[in-house]
Design an enzyme around this catalytic site. Structure first.
Site, PDB file in Angstrom:
ATOM      1  N   GLU A 193       0.791  -1.228   0.000  1.00  0.00           N
ATOM      2  CA  GLU A 193       0.000   0.000   0.000  1.00  0.00           C
ATOM      3  C   GLU A 193       0.822   1.277   0.000  1.00  0.00           C
ATOM      4  OE1 GLU A 193      -3.385   0.378  -0.079  1.00  0.00           O
ATOM      5  OE2 GLU A 193      -3.580  -1.777  -0.425  1.00  0.00           O
ATOM      6  N   SER A 471     -52.827 -22.262  28.618  1.00  0.00           N
ATOM      7  CA  SER A 471     -52.875 -23.151  29.793  1.00  0.00           C
ATOM      8  C   SER A 471     -51.596 -23.164  30.617  1.00  0.00           C
ATOM      9  CB  SER A 471     -53.212 -24.577  29.336  1.00  0.00           C
ATOM     10  OG  SER A 471     -54.496 -24.626  28.766  1.00  0.00           O
TER      11      SER A 471
END
Length: 769
Positions: A193, A471
């Site tokens: 780079e 329930s």
């Protein structure tokens, strides 16, 4: 004549004088302009210096909290199988090798797995690197030894990172010190780079010109002209717009940073800051997290080809995404390996061998640093009680959680498989589910799924979907009856009933099957989930008593104080239900849900340890009695379709009105599991608790294994017929075992006598005053 000559000389001098005056004015203007420009430039640079220095120094040390899973304990006698152990090593980022030469590696020889454990800071000690050998047989682990042959009674694997708590802008990273960065990465970055990084002042005219020429001649964007410092500036301070103004800002900022900070500081900041990909709302920054995200292991353990892959991604994290564009990423990686060889960073032969390796990025299922967003919601809720958001996103905290990744993946797999099967079989679609698994004895949250899609960062149904529980509320009616002294064999009539609500209104419930079942004992009332008998019993016990019990067990008031509450017309989230049933399973002791066990600071010093909190809200004998009834319901009632119906587990099904919500709550001696199935649009599913939620609970608890419930020694029980509540022998009747108030006075089923008990050690403290 003389006069004329003098006039002529003056006429010739006039233009020269004018020129000199104009020149002086121009120079003055240039001087003033230059001075003003220099002043403005100096002011701009001063402003940049102050701003960049403050921001750069502050932001580069912002360390998100790292959250770890619960560590896997390895010891002789463990039922962990060899294949499962291999999977756990892979989950923690250990690399398979022919021999364990370095930390983070493992090897396998027949029934023995050798592991070179990494150094790891646990919440209670720092474990140095250590070699172990784990020997397996069919039943699990039979021996664990160190490299000197000494036996190891117990050792923990370093747990994987399961998430981070990063700032609101979404950036996540693992910050590395310079000595944690491999030399190949540092030098490789410069070679690829920014070759002049060590000598330039922040920008490189030669580099920009070379990049422009290469890009022009190659016909593609193969080189960038920005230095590493410029890339760092763009990542820290600027957007991605391509304007001259932005580029000039970038150059000026790069110069200021180069003037203020050392090359090592800048390179290290770049390594920790650079963007390497996106994972949902989470931005992957820095090579530390990049190594975990793409390869599921620390940066220091990466091979040269893996380092080259990370460098390849820099140029375009989307364009070179190795998950979506593998060939493109592989080609660029190999070019970078060739650069390593050209620059003398790698031997040519090594570079050639590395270029023949596959990309090797981890699968999405095993991706390092992967989030479990639903579970992380609970972690955040636990942490914000003691830490600010800023502390969690910037102080480098190490958070140890209770999550068991193997269990988490198990529940997500079973949710996906069972929902798909239910949709296909019943020709319905858009089903969703939520699952919560708690440790009964500690309140620790072992796993939590907020929806069908694993890893989805969105609506968390386990926490935020409050739906009628059906329930699942009926056990509270029975528990209130037990507390009031009603024996479990007491007969209640399952017959039509109308409950007045006011002077002008009343409520007439119905059974699920639209039938009446006549006289039934309480144990069958709950096991078969009979609505009419439940409502009748609730009226005998009293609604205020039942609602007070609910508040006592949940530390919250009911949203619906009406009689329909007892049939589950009360909205709760799956996590709320888990708290409720964990109190029953834990002998009446209520505990907070724990997702965090400890927190360490950046230096590894303890900041917080989860206290053990417990409050008894129900007498142990009463909770034990209810547990017996729920075990009977698993064996003979609505839970009898479970493959674990006779394995020593307890449970209850739940179905809301019009089959919109399917629930199952089940527990054994060590863990409680809650499953909800339904639709986000609240449309009918046609599923009951037995046909929907139980179908997911069953395979999850198959993976976990059932730990049979063991009741307290002082609890004496008798066999009673399920249908009548009479004493009976299992040899000639369908029976359940329940604690009895006075077993000697209870009638015996005709023709089905029982053997007298050798010794009646049964005493219930709440019935023997």
């Amino acid at each position: 004549m003389a006069t004329a000559r003098r006039r002529g000389r003056r006429g010739k001098a006039a233009p020269a004088g004018i020129f000199r005056r104009v020149l002086r004015v121009a120079l003055w203007i240039a001087f003033v302009t230059g001075a003003v420009g220099a002043t403005l430039l100096a002011g701009y640079l001063w402003y940049l210096d102050r701003t960049l220095t403050d921001v750069f120094e502050g932001r580069r040390w912002s360390l998100p909290a790292q959250v770890y899973a619960a560590p896997l304990e390895v010891h002789p006698g463990s039922l962990l199988k060899q294949a499962a152990f291999r999977a756990e090593l892979e989950r923690s980022g250990y690399t398979r090798a022919t021999s364990t030469r370095h930390p983070g590696s493992w090897a396998e020889d027949g029934d023995t797995v050798s592991v070179y454990l990494r150094e790891f800071q646990f919440d209670d000690h720092l474990r140095p690197p250590q070699r172990i050998a784990v020997k397996f047989r069919a039943q699990g682990i039979v021996d664990v030894t160190s490299d000197d042959g000494m036996g190891v009674p117990l050792i923990r694997l370093d747990p994987p990172i399961i998430g981070s708590i990063f700032p609101a802008h979404g950036e996540d990273r693992i910050v590395l010190a310079p000595d944690q960065v491999p030399a190949l990465l540092s030098e490789g970055l410069k070679a690829v780079e920014d070759k002049n990084f060590d000598t330039h002042a922040g920008f490189s005219i030669r580099g920009m010109a070379r990049a422009a020429w290469v890009n022009l001649t190659s016909g593609e964007l193969s080189q960038g002209g920005s230095t590493l410092t410029q890339q760092l500036v763009k990542s820290y301070f600027l957007d991605n717009s391509r304007t001259i103004e932005r580029k000039l800002h970038e150059l000026a900022m790069a110069v200021v940073l180069e003037w203020r900070f050392s090359k090592q500081d800048l390179l290290n900041a770049y390594i920790n800051e650079i963007f390497l990909g996106q994972n949902g709302n989470r931005a992957i920054h820095g090579f530390g997290l990049g190594a975990q995200f793409y390869f599921n292991k620390p940066l220091g353990e990466l091979a040269p080809n893996e380092i080259a892959t990370l460098i390849a991604i820099i140029r375009g994290p989307s364009y070179y995404d190795p998950f979506r564009h593998a060939e493109r990423a592989l080609e660029r990686r190999n070019r970078i390996l060739a650069t390593f060889a050209d620059e003398g960073l790698l031997d040519a032969g090594v570079a050639e061998r590395e270029s023949r390796q596959p990309l090797g990025v981890t699968s999405r299922q095993r991706r390092g640093g992967r989030y479990y967003p639903a579970f992380m919601d609970v972690v955040r809720a636990n942490l914000v009680q003691n830490y600010s958001r800023d502390d969690l996103s910037s102080q480098g905290l190490r958070v140890f959680s209770t999550l068991q990744p193997r269990l988490q993946e198990s529940i997500q797999r079973h949710i996906a498989e069972r929902l798909a099967a239910l949709e296909k079989a019943r020709k319905i679609d858009s089903l969703e589910a939520a699952v919560v698994i708690l440790d009964v004895q500690t309140g620790e949250l072992l796993a939590l799924a907020g929806g069908r899609q694993a890893g989805f960062e969105g609506f968390n149904r386990a926490l935020n979907a409050s739906r009628p529980v059906g329930s699942l509320m009926k056990p509270l009616v029975v528990l209130a009856a037990i507390e009031a002294g009603h024996p479990l064999t007491e007969i209640v009539h399952d017959a039509p009933i109308t409950v007045p609500l006011s002077r002008t209104k009343s409520w007439t419930p119905d059974n699920f099957d639209k039938r009446v079942h006549g006289p039934v004992p309480i144990v069958k009332l709950l096991g078969d989930s009979l609505n009419l008998a439940t409502v009748r019993l609730s009226q005998e016990v009293g609604m205020n008593t039942i609602l007070a019990l609910y508040t006592r067990m949940t530390d919250r008031k009911p949203a619906n104080p009406n009689p329909s509450f007892v049939l589950g017309a009360e909205p709760l989230s799956p996590l709320d239900v888990a708290r409720l049933y964990a109190t029953i399973a834990n002998g009446g002791f209520r505990m907070p849900v724990k997702a965090v066990t400890a927190v360490l600071d950046e230096a590894g010093q303890p900041l917080y340890e989860q206290p053990f909190e417990m409050q008894q809200v129900v007498a142990t004998a009463d909770a034990e009695a209810l547990s017996y009834v729920l075990e009977g319901g698993m064996r003979l009632g609505t839970g009898k379709g479970s493959r674990h119906s006779n394995a020593g587990a307890a449970g209850k099904t739940g179905t809301s009105n019009d089959f919109r919500d399917s629930w199952f709550a089940g527990f054994d001696a060590r863990k409680v599991g809650i499953v909800w199935v339904g639709r986000d649009d609240n449309k009918v599913t046609g599923l009951t608790g037995s046909t929907g939620a139980l179908a997911i609970w069953d395979p999850i608890f198959t993976d976990l294994g059932i730990d049979p419930i063991v009741h307290a020694e002082e609890t004496s029980v008798r066999d009673v017929e399920y249908d009548t509540g009479l004493l009976a022998s299992p040899d000639c009747a369908i029976t359940v075992r329940v604690p009895l108030r006075d077993p000697d006075t209870l009638p015996v089923k005709e023709g089905c006598g029982i053997k007298p008990a050798e010794e009646d050690r049964w005493r219930w403290p709440w019935w023997n005053n």
